[in-house]
Structures are given as C-alpha cells and as structure tokens.
Design a protein around this motif. Structure first.
Motif, short mmCIF file in Angstrom:
data_model
loop_
_atom_site.label_atom_id
_atom_site.label_comp_id
_atom_site.label_asym_id
_atom_site.label_seq_id
_atom_site.Cartn_x
_atom_site.Cartn_y
_atom_site.Cartn_z
N GLN A 1 20.20 15.30 -27.29
CA GLN A 1 19.82 16.05 -28.49
C GLN A 1 21.00 16.85 -29.03
OE1 GLN A 1 17.15 15.69 -30.27
NE2 GLN A 1 17.85 17.20 -31.75
N LYS A 2 21.75 17.50 -28.16
CA LYS A 2 22.93 18.25 -28.58
C LYS A 2 23.95 17.33 -29.24
CE LYS A 2 22.87 21.87 -25.04
NZ LYS A 2 23.61 22.42 -23.89
N THR A 3 24.13 16.17 -28.66
CA THR A 3 25.09 15.20 -29.20
C THR A 3 24.65 14.73 -30.58
OG1 THR A 3 25.67 14.51 -26.96
CG2 THR A 3 26.28 13.02 -28.76
N ARG A 4 23.36 14.44 -30.74
CA ARG A 4 22.84 14.02 -32.05
C ARG A 4 23.04 15.12 -33.10
NH1 ARG A 4 17.52 11.01 -29.76
NH2 ARG A 4 18.48 8.97 -29.49
N GLU A 5 22.82 16.36 -32.70
CA GLU A 5 23.00 17.48 -33.63
C GLU A 5 24.47 17.60 -34.04
OE1 GLU A 5 21.35 20.83 -31.58
OE2 GLU A 5 19.28 20.13 -31.85
N ARG B 1 17.73 17.09 -18.37
CA ARG B 1 19.10 17.53 -18.68
C ARG B 1 19.79 16.49 -19.58
NH1 ARG B 1 23.73 16.12 -16.50
NH2 ARG B 1 22.77 15.23 -14.65
N ILE B 2 19.60 15.23 -19.27
CA ILE B 2 20.19 14.16 -20.08
C ILE B 2 19.59 14.16 -21.48
CG2 ILE B 2 20.40 11.65 -20.32
CD1 ILE B 2 20.52 11.52 -17.22
N ASP B 3 18.27 14.36 -21.58
CA ASP B 3 17.62 14.44 -22.90
C ASP B 3 18.18 15.58 -23.74
OD1 ASP B 3 15.98 12.22 -22.71
OD2 ASP B 3 14.24 13.34 -21.95
N ARG B 4 18.40 16.75 -23.11
CA ARG B 4 18.97 17.89 -23.82
C ARG B 4 20.39 17.58 -24.30
NH1 ARG B 4 16.52 20.72 -19.61
NH2 ARG B 4 18.51 20.99 -18.56
N GLU B 5 21.14 16.90 -23.47
CA GLU B 5 22.51 16.52 -23.83
C GLU B 5 22.51 15.51 -24.98
OE1 GLU B 5 26.51 17.05 -23.66
OE2 GLU B 5 25.03 18.10 -22.42
#
Length: 85
Positions: free
Chosen positions: A14-18, A8-12
């Motif tokens: 990635q979303k933040t980087r995008e 979940r943290i990894d997905r967050e």
C-alpha cells in the motif's frame, strides 16, 4: 505468525502504491511546467523577431526561414548523413 508477515507485506504494498501515485502526479506537474517554459521561450523568441502576423505566417509556411538551412526533399524515404556513402 504467518498472518503478521502477510499484513506487513500488505502495508508495504500500500505504501509503495501511494508513492507511485505521488510520483506520477509529480511527474505530470513537472512535465506541465516544462511545456509551459518551452511555450514561453517560443513566444519570447517570436516576439523578439518583431514580425507582423503575415510575416510570421509566411515564415511558418512554405517559405524558408532566413538563417536556417532547409532539409532536402525526401530521398525515397531515407535521409543521408555525412557518415553514409
């Protein structure tokens, strides 16, 4: 269970980087629009003055611009203001 939290943290992340990339691209576009608008304003101002190319060159050269106060020569690297004495 711990693995789900990491995912979940990894997905967050990635979303933040995008989002960061999206905002950086948006900022670059806005800065380009601002520069273009400033350039257009300058061109319109110069055209409104109806100067010949020679007059424009002289104005941008060493001759003072009519109606605009000139900045006094450098005072040993320090500028004076009204507040300083």
């Amino acid at each position: 269970m711990e693995n789900k939290k990491i995912d979940r943290i990894d997905r967050e992340i990635q979303k933040t980087r995008e989002k960061i990339t999206e905002y950086q691209n948006r900022l670059k576009g806005l800065e380009a629009q601002k520069t273009e608008a400033e350039n257009l304003q300058i061109v319109q101002l110069v055209r409104s003055m109806r100067l010949s190319p020679q007059e424009l060159t002289a104005m941008l050269g060493k001759e003072p611009i009519p109606g605009i106060a000139t900045v006094p020569a450098d005072h040993n690297g320090q500028e004076e203001t009204e507040d300083e004495e």
